[in-house]
Write an enzyme that holds these catalytic residues in place. Sequence first.
Site, short mmCIF file in Angstrom:
data_model
loop_
_atom_site.label_atom_id
_atom_site.label_comp_id
_atom_site.label_asym_id
_atom_site.label_seq_id
_atom_site.Cartn_x
_atom_site.Cartn_y
_atom_site.Cartn_z
N CYS A 122 -4.08 -0.14 -7.96
CA CYS A 122 -4.16 -1.11 -8.72
C CYS A 122 -5.29 -0.97 -9.83
O CYS A 122 -5.23 -1.44 -10.97
CB CYS A 122 -4.18 -2.47 -8.27
SG CYS A 122 -5.69 -2.70 -7.01
N ARG A 137 -11.14 -5.54 3.81
CA ARG A 137 -12.10 -6.42 3.12
C ARG A 137 -11.69 -7.90 3.19
O ARG A 137 -12.44 -8.92 3.01
CB ARG A 137 -12.03 -5.95 1.42
CG ARG A 137 -11.18 -5.72 0.98
CD ARG A 137 -11.26 -5.04 -0.34
NE ARG A 137 -10.50 -5.02 -1.45
CZ ARG A 137 -10.38 -4.47 -2.67
NH1 ARG A 137 -11.32 -3.78 -3.09
NH2 ARG A 137 -9.32 -4.28 -3.33
N LYS A 181 -0.43 -9.76 7.83
CA LYS A 181 0.94 -9.17 7.65
C LYS A 181 0.80 -7.76 6.90
O LYS A 181 0.60 -7.67 5.49
CB LYS A 181 2.11 -10.01 7.00
CG LYS A 181 3.38 -9.39 7.21
CD LYS A 181 4.21 -9.54 6.09
CE LYS A 181 4.22 -8.88 5.05
NZ LYS A 181 4.41 -7.26 5.33
N PRO A 182 0.85 -6.78 7.68
CA PRO A 182 0.61 -5.51 6.54
C PRO A 182 2.05 -5.06 5.99
O PRO A 182 3.08 -5.56 6.75
CB PRO A 182 0.34 -4.49 7.98
CG PRO A 182 0.86 -4.89 9.09
CD PRO A 182 0.77 -6.43 9.00
N ALA A 183 1.95 -4.21 5.40
CA ALA A 183 3.05 -3.59 4.60
C ALA A 183 3.77 -2.86 5.80
O ALA A 183 3.45 -2.08 6.54
CB ALA A 183 2.88 -2.67 3.67
N TRP A 201 0.54 -0.90 1.15
CA TRP A 201 0.56 -0.05 1.90
C TRP A 201 -0.27 1.19 1.27
O TRP A 201 -0.65 2.27 1.89
CB TRP A 201 2.11 0.62 1.89
CG TRP A 201 2.61 0.82 0.47
CD1 TRP A 201 3.55 -0.20 0.00
CD2 TRP A 201 2.41 1.72 -0.61
NE1 TRP A 201 3.96 0.07 -1.44
CE2 TRP A 201 3.09 1.21 -1.69
CE3 TRP A 201 1.60 2.89 -0.63
CZ2 TRP A 201 3.30 1.92 -2.95
CZ3 TRP A 201 1.77 3.41 -1.86
CH2 TRP A 201 2.50 2.91 -3.06
N ASN A 202 -0.80 0.95 -0.01
CA ASN A 202 -1.55 2.09 -0.65
C ASN A 202 -2.89 2.37 -0.11
O ASN A 202 -3.28 3.55 -0.13
CB ASN A 202 -1.71 1.76 -2.26
CG ASN A 202 -2.16 0.72 -2.57
OD1 ASN A 202 -2.51 -0.13 -1.73
ND2 ASN A 202 -2.88 0.76 -3.81
N ARG A 249 -7.65 9.47 -7.64
CA ARG A 249 -7.90 8.89 -6.57
C ARG A 249 -6.80 8.20 -5.75
O ARG A 249 -5.78 7.26 -6.64
CB ARG A 249 -8.94 7.80 -6.70
CG ARG A 249 -9.60 7.21 -5.52
CD ARG A 249 -11.13 6.69 -5.57
NE ARG A 249 -11.36 6.01 -4.52
CZ ARG A 249 -11.52 4.55 -4.46
NH1 ARG A 249 -11.52 3.92 -5.72
NH2 ARG A 249 -11.88 3.99 -3.27
N GLU A 272 2.77 -0.29 -14.26
CA GLU A 272 1.92 0.33 -13.62
C GLU A 272 2.54 1.69 -13.16
O GLU A 272 3.66 1.40 -12.67
CB GLU A 272 1.71 -0.62 -12.37
CG GLU A 272 0.34 -0.79 -11.95
CD GLU A 272 -0.13 -1.69 -10.72
OE1 GLU A 272 1.08 -2.45 -10.38
OE2 GLU A 272 -1.18 -1.56 -10.16
N GLY A 316 -1.04 -7.17 -3.86
CA GLY A 316 0.37 -6.47 -4.01
C GLY A 316 0.47 -6.70 -5.30
O GLY A 316 -0.35 -7.02 -6.40
N GLU A 366 -5.02 -10.43 -5.34
CA GLU A 366 -5.41 -9.13 -5.99
C GLU A 366 -4.16 -8.55 -6.61
O GLU A 366 -3.32 -8.02 -5.58
CB GLU A 366 -6.22 -8.28 -5.12
CG GLU A 366 -7.43 -9.07 -4.62
CD GLU A 366 -8.55 -8.75 -5.53
OE1 GLU A 366 -8.35 -8.16 -6.69
OE2 GLU A 366 -9.67 -9.32 -5.38
N LEU A 367 -3.78 -8.77 -7.76
CA LEU A 367 -2.45 -8.29 -8.12
C LEU A 367 -2.32 -6.68 -9.09
O LEU A 367 -3.20 -6.26 -8.98
CB LEU A 367 -1.92 -9.50 -8.73
CG LEU A 367 -2.05 -10.86 -8.30
CD1 LEU A 367 -1.22 -12.06 -9.17
CD2 LEU A 367 -1.15 -10.66 -6.79
P1 ADP Z 1 4.38 -2.90 -3.49
O1 ADP Z 1 5.20 -2.82 -4.59
O2 ADP Z 1 3.06 -2.33 -3.77
O3 ADP Z 1 5.05 -2.52 -2.17
P2 ADP Z 1 4.49 -5.88 -2.92
O4 ADP Z 1 4.07 -6.79 -3.78
O5 ADP Z 1 6.15 -5.70 -3.00
O6 ADP Z 1 3.96 -4.70 -3.64
O7 ADP Z 1 4.15 -5.88 -1.45
C1 ADP Z 1 2.71 -6.08 -1.01
C2 ADP Z 1 2.89 -7.08 0.19
O8 ADP Z 1 3.38 -8.02 0.23
C3 ADP Z 1 3.38 -6.12 1.45
O9 ADP Z 1 3.10 -6.50 2.67
C4 ADP Z 1 4.91 -6.69 1.32
O10 ADP Z 1 5.93 -6.83 2.54
C5 ADP Z 1 4.58 -8.28 1.14
N1 ADP Z 1 5.70 -8.95 0.45
C6 ADP Z 1 6.68 -8.80 -0.36
N2 ADP Z 1 7.52 -9.67 -0.91
C7 ADP Z 1 7.06 -10.87 -0.29
C8 ADP Z 1 7.26 -12.09 -0.22
N3 ADP Z 1 8.28 -12.50 -0.90
N4 ADP Z 1 6.54 -12.83 0.62
C9 ADP Z 1 5.69 -12.38 1.43
N5 ADP Z 1 5.06 -11.43 1.57
C10 ADP Z 1 5.73 -10.28 0.52
#
Ligand code: ADP
Length: 491
Positions: free
Chosen positions: A295, A170, A185-187, A161-162, A289, A392, A239, A261-262
């Site tokens: 991240c 990208r 699949k967006p947040a 989402w950030n 920023r 983080e 994420g 990208e973790l």
């Molecule tokens: P944040 O803490 O920044 O929300 P996440 O890693 O939880 O980071 O989420 C990043 C993306 O991954 C979001 O789109 C979220 O919905 C998705 N997501 C979270 N858990 C899962 C999962 N088990 N499988 C697939 N996608 C996921």
Amino acid sequence: MSGARTAEMVIGGVDKGLMFGGKVLEAAGGSTFGVENPATGEVLCEVADATPADAMAALDAAVAAQRSWAATPPRERAEILRRTYELLMARIDEIALLITLEMGKSLAESRSEVIYSAEFFRWFGEEAVRINGSWKINEAGTGRILVTHQPVGTALLITPWNVPLAMPARKVAAAAAAGCTMIVKPAPQTPLTMLMLASLLAEAGLPPGVLNVIPTTSASAATRPLMEDRRLRKISFTGSTEVGRILLRQAAQNVMRTSMELGGNAPFIVCADADLDAAVEGAMVAKMRNIGEACIAANRFYVHAGVAEEFTERLTARMSRLRVGNGTDPGTDVGPLIDAAQRDKVAMLVGDAVDRGARIRTGGAVPGGAGYFYPPTVLRDVARDSRIVKEEIFGPVAAVQTFTTDDEAIHAANDTEFGLVGYLFTRDIERAIRLSERLESGMVGLNRGYISDPSAPFGGIKQSGTGREGGDTGIDEYLDTKYIAVNVAGP
Ligand code: ADP
């Protein structure tokens, strides 16, 4: 036209359904979820909530489009991406407002995000027509080695989402340039920006089925059947490291191509010989920023003991002048954090650091009222065992520690499982090179706090991930190498 009316019009103009096969659809069963404005806590609108069955229908649409998209002339793919760049730039105000409404950052920051995102479409449009191969004589002289590159196939792109436009931009631009079809699949916090991007891509001429969007509140349930399906050939994820590990395990089943990208835990090192003006300027960018919700945000400040007080004082002066408020107000520098959980986490990290001896130089208190605001905060004398040093922060907090030798700074900087980016400020060229090389990270900001650039390879090492986005190799994440052995007997 009033600001509120404009916001209503922008939200009203977004298709809020699932998008696949070129259509806007309701979720199976018709369920929806609310998207919140983090500055007010109000629900902006409802969006279709994809089920696992919807996700599979999106995969069907993407797989059906794969062959013809891969066969589409590179110049045609490039033109679609170029038109997307132009559409994004032409509608920058509207899109920036949408980003601010659902994510919270200031309008100025959202505008920068639109430009940065648009540049990926221009960059990868240029890359689409330069997918090279090679031709050479084998060692024995008995044959020829023909090397070519082909699209990996259908890709699942999962985004956070950030940075709700740039993160999908990208991935989508690179995948489309390479000739891959995709499911995004967006947040759930920020689906509207991605839905807007999908309709711009359609307007730019992207054929139905190439890009399919599944907003959902059940990320794991909706994506698992896709990860188990052998027709899916690639996962690109941005994420948390925790979720990245889950997806890597799932990807192992079908030996899928992966780009990850973790998380990050970026050190920001200021040497005694640094240009302090540049270091403070860089710190403001690297820390503030995106409200610190990045991240690549500077997470740990290591400042040489000889300049630590002056650096902290100057940073504190700059941080305390920033105006916190609703991102849509023209005077706002720092918007709200994404939700209550994120704000509470930042408050907890600051509390833990203070309990272990840190002193608050500015900020540090959660304001009352609506919205998830947290003030720009500077902490000095942060103890090495504080949680804020290991986790983080994802918020506007600068945690300052000191060091006396280069070895000590590098050792502390590398003492983390993460390895995304490190920032380094020094005027000594040899020290700059030596320390840049010793930093265990995929990227280094050398005397600058801003490293994002579509023409640079963005990505991490260690548990910050694998693969690179952007740059000369960004498109390779979506290409397979094929070698064709050609028999040429005799001269
Ligand atoms: P944040 O803490 O920044 O929300 P996440 O890693 O939880 O980071 O989420 C990043 C993306 O991954 C979001 O789109 C979220 O919905 C998705 N997501 C979270 N858990 C899962 C999962 N088990 N499988 C697939 N996608 C996921």
